[in-house]
Write a protein that holds these residues in place. Structure first.
Motif, PDB file in Angstrom:
ATOM      1  N   ALA A 154       0.833  -1.213   0.000  1.00 51.83           N
ATOM      2  CA  ALA A 154       0.000   0.000   0.000  1.00 51.83           C
ATOM      3  C   ALA A 154       0.862   1.255   0.000  1.00 51.83           C
ATOM      4  O   ALA A 154       0.555   2.234  -0.688  1.00 51.83           O
ATOM      5  CB  ALA A 154      -0.937  -0.010   1.202  1.00 51.83           C
ATOM      6  N   ALA A 155       1.960   1.237   0.759  1.00 50.16           N
ATOM      7  CA  ALA A 155       2.863   2.396   0.794  1.00 50.16           C
ATOM      8  C   ALA A 155       3.462   2.652  -0.587  1.00 50.16           C
ATOM      9  O   ALA A 155       3.638   3.806  -0.987  1.00 50.16           O
ATOM     10  CB  ALA A 155       3.955   2.194   1.834  1.00 50.16           C
ATOM     11  N   GLU A 156       3.760   1.597  -1.327  1.00 49.05           N
ATOM     12  CA  GLU A 156       4.291   1.759  -2.682  1.00 49.05           C
ATOM     13  C   GLU A 156       3.273   2.431  -3.596  1.00 49.05           C
ATOM     14  O   GLU A 156       3.626   3.296  -4.404  1.00 49.05           O
ATOM     15  CB  GLU A 156       4.707   0.400  -3.257  1.00 49.05           C
ATOM     16  N   VAL A 157       1.999   2.056  -3.457  1.00 54.37           N
ATOM     17  CA  VAL A 157       0.932   2.676  -4.257  1.00 54.37           C
ATOM     18  C   VAL A 157       0.832   4.168  -3.933  1.00 54.37           C
ATOM     19  O   VAL A 157       0.777   5.019  -4.824  1.00 54.37           O
ATOM     20  CB  VAL A 157      -0.420   1.967  -4.010  1.00 54.37           C
ATOM     21  N   VAL A 158       0.792   4.478  -2.651  1.00 57.99           N
ATOM     22  CA  VAL A 158       0.676   5.875  -2.211  1.00 57.99           C
ATOM     23  C   VAL A 158       1.903   6.670  -2.643  1.00 57.99           C
ATOM     24  O   VAL A 158       1.784   7.786  -3.163  1.00 57.99           O
ATOM     25  CB  VAL A 158       0.459   5.953  -0.684  1.00 57.99           C
ATOM     26  N   ALA A 159       3.086   6.113  -2.446  1.00 53.82           N
ATOM     27  CA  ALA A 159       4.324   6.806  -2.810  1.00 53.82           C
ATOM     28  C   ALA A 159       4.389   7.084  -4.311  1.00 53.82           C
ATOM     29  O   ALA A 159       4.801   8.176  -4.726  1.00 53.82           O
ATOM     30  CB  ALA A 159       5.534   5.988  -2.371  1.00 53.82           C
ATOM     31  N   SER A 160       3.975   6.127  -5.103  1.00 50.24           N
ATOM     32  CA  SER A 160       3.991   6.303  -6.552  1.00 50.24           C
ATOM     33  C   SER A 160       3.055   7.440  -6.969  1.00 50.24           C
ATOM     34  O   SER A 160       3.416   8.294  -7.790  1.00 50.24           O
ATOM     35  CB  SER A 160       3.582   4.991  -7.226  1.00 50.24           C
ATOM     36  N   ARG A 161       1.863   7.453  -6.407  1.00 48.59           N
ATOM     37  CA  ARG A 161       0.886   8.494  -6.728  1.00 48.59           C
ATOM     38  C   ARG A 161       1.389   9.874  -6.287  1.00 48.59           C
ATOM     39  O   ARG A 161       1.327  10.848  -7.031  1.00 48.59           O
ATOM     40  CB  ARG A 161      -0.459   8.191  -6.092  1.00 48.59           C
ATOM     41  N   LEU A 162       1.904   9.967  -5.054  1.00 53.00           N
ATOM     42  CA  LEU A 162       2.388  11.248  -4.552  1.00 53.00           C
ATOM     43  C   LEU A 162       3.619  11.724  -5.319  1.00 53.00           C
ATOM     44  O   LEU A 162       3.795  12.926  -5.542  1.00 53.00           O
ATOM     45  CB  LEU A 162       2.691  11.158  -3.057  1.00 53.00           C
ATOM     46  N   ALA A 163       4.479  10.795  -5.713  1.00 48.97           N
ATOM     47  CA  ALA A 163       5.672  11.162  -6.492  1.00 48.97           C
ATOM     48  C   ALA A 163       5.274  11.737  -7.845  1.00 48.97           C
ATOM     49  O   ALA A 163       5.870  12.716  -8.309  1.00 48.97           O
ATOM     50  CB  ALA A 163       6.586   9.952  -6.670  1.00 48.97           C
ATOM     51  N   GLU A 164       4.273  11.162  -8.470  1.00 46.66           N
ATOM     52  CA  GLU A 164       3.792  11.678  -9.762  1.00 46.66           C
ATOM     53  C   GLU A 164       3.194  13.072  -9.591  1.00 46.66           C
ATOM     54  O   GLU A 164       3.447  13.974 -10.391  1.00 46.66           O
ATOM     55  CB  GLU A 164       2.769  10.723 -10.381  1.00 46.66           C
ATOM     56  N   GLN A 165       2.399  13.268  -8.535  1.00 50.16           N
ATOM     57  CA  GLN A 165       1.844  14.594  -8.262  1.00 50.16           C
ATOM     58  C   GLN A 165       2.957  15.610  -8.002  1.00 50.16           C
ATOM     59  O   GLN A 165       2.889  16.745  -8.479  1.00 50.16           O
ATOM     60  CB  GLN A 165       0.889  14.544  -7.061  1.00 50.16           C
ATOM     61  N   ALA A 166       3.979  15.212  -7.256  1.00 51.92           N
ATOM     62  CA  ALA A 166       5.100  16.102  -6.969  1.00 51.92           C
ATOM     63  C   ALA A 166       5.869  16.438  -8.240  1.00 51.92           C
ATOM     64  O   ALA A 166       6.274  17.582  -8.450  1.00 51.92           O
ATOM     65  CB  ALA A 166       6.028  15.462  -5.936  1.00 51.92           C
ATOM     66  N   PRO A 208       8.035  13.245  -2.202  1.00 52.81           N
ATOM     67  CA  PRO A 208       7.345  13.074  -0.920  1.00 52.81           C
ATOM     68  C   PRO A 208       7.941  11.940  -0.076  1.00 52.81           C
ATOM     69  O   PRO A 208       8.544  11.013  -0.605  1.00 52.81           O
ATOM     70  CB  PRO A 208       5.912  12.737  -1.323  1.00 52.81           C
ATOM     71  N   VAL A 209       7.749  12.055   1.230  1.00 50.88           N
ATOM     72  CA  VAL A 209       8.183  11.033   2.177  1.00 50.88           C
ATOM     73  C   VAL A 209       6.955  10.246   2.628  1.00 50.88           C
ATOM     74  O   VAL A 209       5.984  10.835   3.107  1.00 50.88           O
ATOM     75  CB  VAL A 209       8.880  11.668   3.406  1.00 50.88           C
ATOM     76  N   VAL A 210       6.992   8.939   2.455  1.00 52.46           N
ATOM     77  CA  VAL A 210       5.898   8.056   2.870  1.00 52.46           C
ATOM     78  C   VAL A 210       6.457   7.087   3.902  1.00 52.46           C
ATOM     79  O   VAL A 210       7.488   6.462   3.680  1.00 52.46           O
ATOM     80  CB  VAL A 210       5.296   7.298   1.668  1.00 52.46           C
ATOM     81  N   VAL A 211       5.761   6.961   5.040  1.00 52.72           N
ATOM     82  CA  VAL A 211       6.216   6.130   6.150  1.00 52.72           C
ATOM     83  C   VAL A 211       5.244   4.981   6.360  1.00 52.72           C
ATOM     84  O   VAL A 211       4.024   5.160   6.288  1.00 52.72           O
ATOM     85  CB  VAL A 211       6.313   6.973   7.448  1.00 52.72           C
ATOM     86  N   THR A 212       5.784   3.798   6.622  1.00 50.28           N
ATOM     87  CA  THR A 212       4.964   2.657   7.021  1.00 50.28           C
ATOM     88  C   THR A 212       5.695   1.908   8.134  1.00 50.28           C
ATOM     89  O   THR A 212       6.767   2.318   8.561  1.00 50.28           O
ATOM     90  CB  THR A 212       4.622   1.729   5.847  1.00 50.28           C
ATOM     91  N   ILE A 213       5.116   0.816   8.565  1.00 52.18           N
ATOM     92  CA  ILE A 213       5.680   0.030   9.674  1.00 52.18           C
ATOM     93  C   ILE A 213       5.828  -1.423   9.238  1.00 52.18           C
ATOM     94  O   ILE A 213       4.899  -2.000   8.674  1.00 52.18           O
ATOM     95  CB  ILE A 213       4.761   0.113  10.911  1.00 52.18           C
ATOM     96  N   LEU A 214       6.996  -1.992   9.515  1.00 57.49           N
ATOM     97  CA  LEU A 214       7.185  -3.430   9.322  1.00 57.49           C
ATOM     98  C   LEU A 214       6.881  -4.069  10.669  1.00 57.49           C
ATOM     99  O   LEU A 214       7.720  -4.103  11.554  1.00 57.49           O
ATOM    100  CB  LEU A 214       8.609  -3.733   8.849  1.00 57.49           C
ATOM    101  N   CYS A 215       5.655  -4.533  10.818  1.00 65.56           N
ATOM    102  CA  CYS A 215       5.122  -4.903  12.130  1.00 65.56           C
ATOM    103  C   CYS A 215       5.224  -6.390  12.460  1.00 65.56           C
ATOM    104  O   CYS A 215       4.938  -6.776  13.597  1.00 65.56           O
ATOM    105  CB  CYS A 215       3.672  -4.445  12.222  1.00 65.56           C
ATOM    106  N   ASP A 216       5.572  -7.222  11.483  1.00 64.92           N
ATOM    107  CA  ASP A 216       5.702  -8.646  11.801  1.00 64.92           C
ATOM    108  C   ASP A 216       6.842  -9.258  11.006  1.00 64.92           C
ATOM    109  O   ASP A 216       7.137  -8.851   9.898  1.00 64.92           O
ATOM    110  CB  ASP A 216       4.391  -9.407  11.589  1.00 64.92           C
ATOM    111  N   HIS A 217       7.492 -10.232  11.617  1.00 65.84           N
ATOM    112  CA  HIS A 217       8.641 -10.904  11.019  1.00 65.84           C
ATOM    113  C   HIS A 217       8.157 -12.135  10.257  1.00 65.84           C
ATOM    114  O   HIS A 217       7.228 -12.813  10.682  1.00 65.84           O
ATOM    115  CB  HIS A 217       9.627 -11.308  12.122  1.00 65.84           C
TER     116      HIS A 217
END
Length: 189
Positions: free
Chosen positions: A135-147, A155-164
């Motif tokens: 999901a972060a990749e989708v958001v980052a791609s869209r925001l990068a195109e807008q930028a 743009p800076v997009v943050v997510t969490i790697l919550c499980d191993h």
């Protein structure tokens, strides 16, 4: 975070109880207000079969499996564990006004994201982390195109790697299991 004032352009994460989204959105909102900058987009990463994407987009807690004639005893048909729900939790309800959008992630997209991180960065992640990354990749791609179109900084997009991934060796990280359900392995291919 690599962004002025420590406020990213977007924060993306899946929701189980909604606690991480509630806490992080509250933190970023306060940080943005103190720095007098806009708060980040808070985006729910939602696996297939979950109802949160419809709650965020349409205001209705309605999953794909809730359609008339499609109700089954065990409606969850995803390999993703830990995120994606069909009920409104108190944590999510408290901060749902901060959530600006939702991205649906298929099992295949999650498996592909997990595989990319394993191959490119040596990270063995679980299915919840894989949903977040996809999901972060989708958001980052869209925001990068807008930028790019606005001639603005990346743009800076943050997510969490919550499980191993070690906790998912019998399912999400198991090539035999994933093959049986028609998905590529999230691990080595």
């Amino acid at each position: 975070l690599g962004h002025p004032y420590g406020v990213p352009h977007a924060f993306v994460c899946g929701c189980g109880t909604g606690g991480t989204m509630a806490g992080m959105s509250r933190y970023f909102k306060r940080r943005a207000a103190a720095a007098r900058v806009p708060p980040p987009l808070c985006v729910v990463a939602d696996p297939q079969g979950s109802a949160l994407v419809n709650l965020v987009r349409r205001g209705v807690l309605y999953g794909d499996n809730d359609a008339e004639g499609r109700r089954v005893k065990h409606p969850v048909d995803t390999v993703v564990e830990g995120v994606g729900i069909g009920r409104l939790t108190a944590n999510f309800a408290k901060r749902s006004s901060c959530v600006t959008e939702a991205v649906r992630v298929t099992d295949r997209e999650a498996a592909d994201a997990a595989h990319r991180l394993l191959v490119s960065d040596g990270l063995l992640i679980g299915s919840s982390s894989a949903v977040n990354v996809a999901a972060a990749e989708v958001v980052a791609s869209r925001l990068a195109e807008q930028a790019r179109l606005a001639n603005a900084p990346t743009p800076v997009v943050v997510t969490i790697l919550c499980d191993h991934g070690a906790r998912h060796l019998s399912k999400f990280q198991c090539a035999t299991y994933m093959s049986k359900i028609g998905l590529p392995s999230a691990g080595a291919r």
